[in-house]
Enzyme design. Structure first.
Site, PDB file in Angstrom:
ATOM      1  CG  ASN A  14     -23.792  -1.556  17.097  1.00 36.55           C
ATOM      2  OD1 ASN A  14     -24.359  -1.926  17.925  1.00 36.55           O
ATOM      3  ND2 ASN A  14     -24.043  -1.338  15.833  1.00 36.55           N
ATOM      4  N   GLY A  69       0.911  -1.179  -0.133  1.00 38.92           N
ATOM      5  CA  GLY A  69      -0.012   0.068   0.168  1.00 38.92           C
ATOM      6  C   GLY A  69       0.843   1.286   0.122  1.00 38.92           C
ATOM      7  CG  ASN A 129       2.340   4.125   5.778  1.00 41.97           C
ATOM      8  OD1 ASN A 129       1.365   4.474   5.242  1.00 41.97           O
ATOM      9  ND2 ASN A 129       2.615   2.582   5.581  1.00 41.97           N
ATOM     10  CB  ALA A 130       2.188   0.842  10.616  1.00 41.97           C
ATOM     11  N   GLY A 131      -0.616   1.500  10.070  1.00 47.99           N
ATOM     12  CA  GLY A 131      -2.052   2.052  10.657  1.00 47.99           C
ATOM     13  C   GLY A 131      -3.101   0.949   9.982  1.00 47.99           C
ATOM     14  CE1 TYR A 162      -7.248   4.756  10.027  1.00 49.40           C
ATOM     15  CE2 TYR A 162      -8.912   6.165   9.256  1.00 49.40           C
ATOM     16  CZ  TYR A 162      -7.606   5.479   9.011  1.00 49.40           C
ATOM     17  OH  TYR A 162      -6.915   5.720   8.081  1.00 49.40           O
TER      18      TYR A 162
END
Ligand SMILES: NC(=O)c1ccc[n+]([C@@H]2O[C@H](COP(=O)([O-])OP(=O)(O)OC[C@H]3O[C@@H](n4cnc5c(N)ncnc54)[C@H](O)[C@@H]3O)[C@@H](O)[C@H]2O)c1
Length: 457
Positions: free
Chosen positions: A309, A228, A298-300, A363
């Site tokens: 919920n 990505g 960058n990792a996410g 997020y």
């Protein structure tokens, strides 16, 4: 990731249908290729009265081999002599001298006659002053007005043209090289409707810089590099001359190795949320490389669900990967002085951290937190002649977005001024800009790479 709808819309039959239904066809964006000239045509540089940077911008563009024009030639004087009006790859307007609302009409007078002369994938760049630095209320209002112009013009622009505003702080008039080069060039293909802040750089930041390989001799760490956006960041930083340490979880080991091999870099397999992760990264960078010049967080991950919920575990996982890991790693890098003098940190935030997203409280919290973290650490980095900035991608074509439900995916992709999703390389180019030694005047900022998403400022 193939955008099937775009392929359909741009086929001969698709064009017929879309013109009947007035559906906008996504323009093909010009993107950077090594050796490519900075601009794909002449650049028109204009100034409102009292402009302080027109000369510096003309000089830097001319020095970069760009054909700079400072007045509009009429049809008859068009160089090709074919009777058609001269067209421009970019129009740059120095609006730093605008201090009264009445002066804003000069923007109309300067831009109105030439806007239709911009080439596809063109650039319109306004240069102004940070409104918050204004000495009086009139100047602050007038300079703030430039933002309204840019954000609206971005929505009016066609054929892949982008519109941006650079806030030039006092004392930074001679430090515009990196920002202007990035914004004029094809590297900023998916950046529009945005404001970029440039402050004074330490003297000599551009001395001897090789603009094709600004990171030559440097070491860069990229997290989430196996695929990505992270993969594209590794490729672009390596292209710009860096040795890239590619980090990802052990489960992605094979993909990570392939990326590292391709970019001539090395791998570091670990989970950034592990208790010992910061220390392992520090030890690796110190022992193998004697330090690090560029760190890209960058990792996410996403774990989307309405808050009503959402299990607590999904909340914790997203905050741990997307925010806490960055904070812990940066604290350790700075405390243990592993980040070299002049070092850069670039954090990946998200449009969701600015505008929010349905089902994304966790997020958006993590990505908004990244912006706060960057703002808070900027003074510390400045003390070391370095910088920390964030990029906030909008909809980018990766495995993460390919996993979205079809309808949300199509909406996400189209809801921006360029009518298409961005490519991982678009985010990578913005990160490479912040990583460049010459961009040190930009510190503590967040740049959206989202084709001017229609939601959020
Ligand atoms: N794709 C988009 O449209 C988009 C939009 C906004 C922001 N972003 C952000 O950009 C970044 C990259 O997104 P992407 O679309 O390339 O995602 P992706 O899922 O394709 O890649 C993310 C990478 O991070 C790695 N990773 C995840 N958790 C990790 C951990 N604990 N330790 C080490 N590595 C870990 C994964 O293994 C993967 O290789 C993320 O921070 C994401 O939030 C993406």
């Amino acid at each position: 990731m193939a955008d099937l709808l775009q392929q359909l819309l741009t086929s001969p039959i698709g064009r017929q249908i879309t013109s009947t239904l007035s559906v906008p066809i996504p323009p093909e964006l010009r993107r950077h290729e090594p050796g490519q000239s900075l601009a794909h045509g002449p650049v028109l540089v204009l100034a409102a009265d009292g402009g302080a940077v027109q000369g510096a911008v003309t000089e830097l563009l001319t020095g970069a081999g760009v054909d700079v024009v400072d007045e509009v030639t009429d049809t008859a004087a068009e160089p090709a002599g074919d009777g058609r009006p001269q067209r421009f790859a970019a129009i740059v307007v120095d609006a730093t001298g605008i201090t009264r609302s009445a002066d804003l009409a000069q923007l109309h007078d300067l831009l109105h006659p030439v806007l239709k002369r911009v080439l596809p994938s063109g650039r319109i760049i306004l240069l102004g002053r940070p409104p918050e630095d204004a000495d009086d209320a009139h100047t602050r209002a007038a300079q703030r007005s430039l933002e309204g112009v840019v954000r609206s013009l971005g929505k009016e622009a066609r054929d892949g043209t982008t519109v941006t505003l650079v806030h030039v702080a006092a004392g930074a008039e001679g430090d515009l090289d990196a920002a202007v080069r990035f914004l004029v060039s094809a590297r900023s293909a998916y950046v529009s409707g945005q404001v970029l802040h440039v402050g004074p750089a330490p003297s000599g930041a551009c001395d001897g810089i090789d603009w094709e390989r600004p990171l030559a001799g440097q070491v860069a760490l990229v997290t989430g590099a196996a695929r990505g956006i992270g993969e594209a960041i590794a490729e672009v930083l390596a292209r710009d001359g860096a040795h890239v340490v590619c980090l990802d979880v052990p489960a992605q080991g094979d993909a990570l190795q392939r990326v590292a091999n391709r970019v001539g870099g090395t791998t570091l397999q670990l989970d950034i949320t592990g208790d010992d992760a910061p220390q392992r990264v520090i030890d690796h960078l110190r022992e193998r490389h004697g330090g690090v010049d560029v760190v890209v967080h960058n990792a996410g991950i996403t774990r989307d669900k309405s808050l009503a919920n959402m299990e607590r575990g999904w909340w914790d996982a997203v905050i741990a990967v997307n925010l806490t890991s960055q904070e812990r790693m940066n604290d350790a890098l700075l405390d243990e002085k592993v980040l070299n003098e002049g070092g850069r940190i670039v954090c990946v935030s998200s449009m969701a951290g600015i505008a929010g997203g349905k089902g994304q409280t966790n997020y958006a919290a993590s990505k908004a937190g990244v912006i706060g973290h960057v703002e808070a650490l900027a003074p510390k980095l400045a003390e070391r002649s370095g910088s920390i900035n964030a990029v906030a991608p909008g909809f980018i074509e990766t495995e993460m977005t390919a996993a979205m439900p079809l309808i949300s995916r199509e909406f996400g992709r189209r809801m921006n001024s360029l009518n298409q999703g961005g490519q991982p390389v678009d985010v990578a180019e913005a990160i490479a800009f912040f990583a460049s030694p010459a961009a040190v005047g930009s510190n503590g900022t967040t740049l959206r790479v989202d084709g001017q998403h229609l939601i959020g400022a």
